[in-house]
Design a protein around this motif. Sequence first.
Motif, PDB file in Angstrom:
ATOM      1  N   LEU A  36     -53.557  58.459   4.378  1.00  0.00           N
ATOM      2  CA  LEU A  36     -53.659  59.314   5.556  1.00  0.00           C
ATOM      3  C   LEU A  36     -52.602  58.909   6.572  1.00  0.00           C
ATOM      4  CD1 LEU A  36     -55.102  61.381   7.409  1.00  0.00           C
ATOM      5  CD2 LEU A  36     -56.597  59.494   8.145  1.00  0.00           C
ATOM      6  N   SER A  37     -51.663  59.822   6.850  1.00  0.00           N
ATOM      7  CA  SER A  37     -50.679  59.627   7.911  1.00  0.00           C
ATOM      8  C   SER A  37     -51.031  60.551   9.072  1.00  0.00           C
ATOM      9  CB  SER A  37     -49.262  59.933   7.404  1.00  0.00           C
ATOM     10  OG  SER A  37     -48.292  59.612   8.385  1.00  0.00           O
ATOM     11  N   VAL A  38     -51.154  59.980  10.261  1.00  0.00           N
ATOM     12  CA  VAL A  38     -51.579  60.743  11.429  1.00  0.00           C
ATOM     13  C   VAL A  38     -50.351  61.185  12.225  1.00  0.00           C
ATOM     14  CG1 VAL A  38     -52.890  60.679  13.584  1.00  0.00           C
ATOM     15  CG2 VAL A  38     -53.768  59.514  11.541  1.00  0.00           C
ATOM     16  N   ASN A  39     -50.212  62.494  12.379  1.00  0.00           N
ATOM     17  CA  ASN A  39     -49.116  63.052  13.170  1.00  0.00           C
ATOM     18  C   ASN A  39     -49.521  63.033  14.648  1.00  0.00           C
ATOM     19  OD1 ASN A  39     -47.452  64.995  14.586  1.00  0.00           O
ATOM     20  ND2 ASN A  39     -46.772  65.755  12.602  1.00  0.00           N
ATOM     21  N   ILE A  40     -48.726  62.366  15.478  1.00  0.00           N
ATOM     22  CA  ILE A  40     -49.094  62.192  16.888  1.00  0.00           C
ATOM     23  C   ILE A  40     -48.283  63.088  17.827  1.00  0.00           C
ATOM     24  CG2 ILE A  40     -50.032  59.871  16.580  1.00  0.00           C
ATOM     25  CD1 ILE A  40     -47.379  58.728  17.599  1.00  0.00           C
ATOM     26  N   ASN A  41     -47.710  64.156  17.307  1.00  0.00           N
ATOM     27  CA  ASN A  41     -46.972  65.092  18.157  1.00  0.00           C
ATOM     28  C   ASN A  41     -47.807  65.607  19.318  1.00  0.00           C
ATOM     29  OD1 ASN A  41     -44.844  64.859  16.356  1.00  0.00           O
ATOM     30  ND2 ASN A  41     -44.513  67.054  16.177  1.00  0.00           N
ATOM     31  N   LYS A  42     -49.067  65.961  19.047  1.00  0.00           N
ATOM     32  CA  LYS A  42     -49.897  66.564  20.091  1.00  0.00           C
ATOM     33  C   LYS A  42     -50.209  65.570  21.214  1.00  0.00           C
ATOM     34  CE  LYS A  42     -50.289  70.844  18.829  1.00  0.00           C
ATOM     35  NZ  LYS A  42     -49.334  70.832  17.727  1.00  0.00           N
ATOM     36  N   ILE A  43     -50.209  64.293  20.913  1.00  0.00           N
ATOM     37  CA  ILE A  43     -50.363  63.283  21.969  1.00  0.00           C
ATOM     38  C   ILE A  43     -49.163  63.352  22.911  1.00  0.00           C
ATOM     39  CG2 ILE A  43     -50.559  60.819  22.462  1.00  0.00           C
ATOM     40  CD1 ILE A  43     -53.029  62.053  21.107  1.00  0.00           C
ATOM     41  N   VAL A  97     -51.210  62.600   2.771  1.00  0.00           N
ATOM     42  CA  VAL A  97     -51.360  63.792   3.606  1.00  0.00           C
ATOM     43  C   VAL A  97     -50.967  63.429   5.030  1.00  0.00           C
ATOM     44  CG1 VAL A  97     -53.109  64.952   2.209  1.00  0.00           C
ATOM     45  CG2 VAL A  97     -53.833  63.330   3.978  1.00  0.00           C
ATOM     46  N   SER A  98     -50.304  64.353   5.688  1.00  0.00           N
ATOM     47  CA  SER A  98     -49.921  64.200   7.093  1.00  0.00           C
ATOM     48  C   SER A  98     -50.716  65.223   7.897  1.00  0.00           C
ATOM     49  CB  SER A  98     -48.417  64.440   7.260  1.00  0.00           C
ATOM     50  OG  SER A  98     -48.058  64.440   8.618  1.00  0.00           O
ATOM     51  N   ILE A  99     -51.524  64.724   8.844  1.00  0.00           N
ATOM     52  CA  ILE A  99     -52.428  65.606   9.578  1.00  0.00           C
ATOM     53  C   ILE A  99     -52.307  65.303  11.068  1.00  0.00           C
ATOM     54  CG2 ILE A  99     -54.800  66.399   9.862  1.00  0.00           C
ATOM     55  CD1 ILE A  99     -55.371  65.388   7.038  1.00  0.00           C
ATOM     56  N   GLY A 100     -52.069  66.351  11.862  1.00  0.00           N
ATOM     57  CA  GLY A 100     -51.888  66.155  13.288  1.00  0.00           C
ATOM     58  C   GLY A 100     -52.737  67.067  14.135  1.00  0.00           C
ATOM     59  N   HIS A 101     -52.413  68.360  14.160  1.00  0.00           N
ATOM     60  CA  HIS A 101     -53.044  69.278  15.094  1.00  0.00           C
ATOM     61  C   HIS A 101     -54.563  69.267  14.972  1.00  0.00           C
ATOM     62  CE1 HIS A 101     -53.299  72.769  17.738  1.00  0.00           C
ATOM     63  NE2 HIS A 101     -54.166  73.283  16.879  1.00  0.00           N
ATOM     64  N   ALA A 102     -55.064  69.462  13.758  1.00  0.00           N
ATOM     65  CA  ALA A 102     -56.517  69.505  13.571  1.00  0.00           C
ATOM     66  C   ALA A 102     -57.149  68.164  13.926  1.00  0.00           C
ATOM     67  CB  ALA A 102     -56.853  69.887  12.134  1.00  0.00           C
ATOM     68  N   LEU A 103     -56.529  67.089  13.488  1.00  0.00           N
ATOM     69  CA  LEU A 103     -57.100  65.762  13.723  1.00  0.00           C
ATOM     70  C   LEU A 103     -57.215  65.457  15.205  1.00  0.00           C
ATOM     71  CD1 LEU A 103     -56.264  62.569  11.691  1.00  0.00           C
ATOM     72  CD2 LEU A 103     -56.397  62.459  14.176  1.00  0.00           C
ATOM     73  N   ILE A 104     -56.202  65.785  15.981  1.00  0.00           N
ATOM     74  CA  ILE A 104     -56.243  65.524  17.429  1.00  0.00           C
ATOM     75  C   ILE A 104     -57.268  66.435  18.098  1.00  0.00           C
ATOM     76  CG2 ILE A 104     -54.911  65.509  19.562  1.00  0.00           C
ATOM     77  CD1 ILE A 104     -54.236  63.269  17.483  1.00  0.00           C
ATOM     78  N   CYS A 105     -57.340  67.701  17.685  1.00  0.00           N
ATOM     79  CA  CYS A 105     -58.352  68.612  18.241  1.00  0.00           C
ATOM     80  C   CYS A 105     -59.761  68.133  17.923  1.00  0.00           C
ATOM     81  CB  CYS A 105     -58.142  70.024  17.703  1.00  0.00           C
ATOM     82  SG  CYS A 105     -56.634  70.837  18.285  1.00  0.00           S
ATOM     83  N   GLU A 106     -59.983  67.696  16.699  1.00  0.00           N
ATOM     84  CA  GLU A 106     -61.298  67.190  16.316  1.00  0.00           C
ATOM     85  C   GLU A 106     -61.660  65.934  17.095  1.00  0.00           C
ATOM     86  OE1 GLU A 106     -60.700  68.968  11.791  1.00  0.00           O
ATOM     87  OE2 GLU A 106     -60.061  66.935  12.321  1.00  0.00           O
ATOM     88  N   SER A 107     -60.642  65.166  17.461  1.00  0.00           N
ATOM     89  CA  SER A 107     -60.872  63.932  18.213  1.00  0.00           C
ATOM     90  C   SER A 107     -61.371  64.205  19.633  1.00  0.00           C
ATOM     91  CB  SER A 107     -59.586  63.098  18.271  1.00  0.00           C
ATOM     92  OG  SER A 107     -59.184  62.694  16.982  1.00  0.00           O
ATOM     93  N   THR A 146     -49.232  59.245  30.355  1.00  0.00           N
ATOM     94  CA  THR A 146     -50.642  59.331  29.991  1.00  0.00           C
ATOM     95  C   THR A 146     -50.891  60.628  29.222  1.00  0.00           C
ATOM     96  OG1 THR A 146     -51.285  58.113  31.989  1.00  0.00           O
ATOM     97  CG2 THR A 146     -53.014  59.345  30.854  1.00  0.00           C
ATOM     98  N   PRO A 147     -51.406  60.520  27.989  1.00  0.00           N
ATOM     99  CA  PRO A 147     -51.750  59.304  27.253  1.00  0.00           C
ATOM    100  C   PRO A 147     -50.500  58.563  26.768  1.00  0.00           C
ATOM    101  CG  PRO A 147     -52.067  61.229  25.867  1.00  0.00           C
ATOM    102  CD  PRO A 147     -51.741  61.750  27.232  1.00  0.00           C
ATOM    103  N   ASP A 148     -50.651  57.265  26.600  1.00  0.00           N
ATOM    104  CA  ASP A 148     -49.564  56.395  26.162  1.00  0.00           C
ATOM    105  C   ASP A 148     -49.386  56.566  24.649  1.00  0.00           C
ATOM    106  OD1 ASP A 148     -48.004  54.226  25.267  1.00  0.00           O
ATOM    107  OD2 ASP A 148     -48.719  52.925  26.870  1.00  0.00           O
TER     108      ASP A 148
END
Length: 239
Positions: free
Chosen positions: A4-11, A210-220, A22-24
């Motif tokens: 699992l690779s987490v895409n942090i673009n949305k951060i 798998v690289s997951i960003g948008h959904a993962l950040i929204c779910e968070s 903020t957020p850092d």
Amino acid sequence: MTKLSVNINKIATLRNSRGGNTPDLLKVARDVEGFGGQGITIHPRPDERHIHYQDAYDLKNLLTIEFNIEGNPIDRFMKMVLEIKPTQVTLVPDGDDNITSDAGWDTVKNQEFLKSVIGKFKSVGIRTSIFVDPDLEMVKAAATTGTDRIELYTENFAVEYSNGNKESIKPYVESALLAHELGMGVNAGHDLSLDNIEFFVKNLPYLEEVSIGHALICESLYFGLENVVNMYKNKMKLN
């Protein structure tokens, strides 16, 4: 076992909306690593509307997990990747004004260009991956570019699966089998989520990442980042 690779673009998008720190982004990347994520993905675009090029440099010496940089191999992007030497570079044919990635490479038309770019990255030890649609012709042509892996563009699967069409996995299975036969690893990404990840990982052979960003950040936003990282890992049978 699929990583699992987490895409942090949305951060970065959220950070940039107020012009501060903020957020850092760097703290979030460290936290993802601490929560059990096995990789960090970023996708800097020419206008730097989310990930800044400096973010990529700042992350270079921060991570002990895999570092994947996605993007269109324009001159500035190539210079950055060659200097940073991440674990993996994923080549994506984005236009300058793309809101998000919306298609894979035409690996037939862009064969010579991709060969040249991939050769430069591989010469300094960077693993390469090409973003492709689940099209057997495109997969076959990807193999002759010298790439190490392909990343299957999964939006169509996600849309069809949400409508109850589990048969939408079939072209992805066929593409993964062909890629493996031709000596390439298989990654996947785009619109994968907690709703579809278990089915996708269970049914796609030879899936390495798998690289997951948008959904993962929204779910968070609902469940918390640490919980969500581990929810994915549980569904992927990584815990």
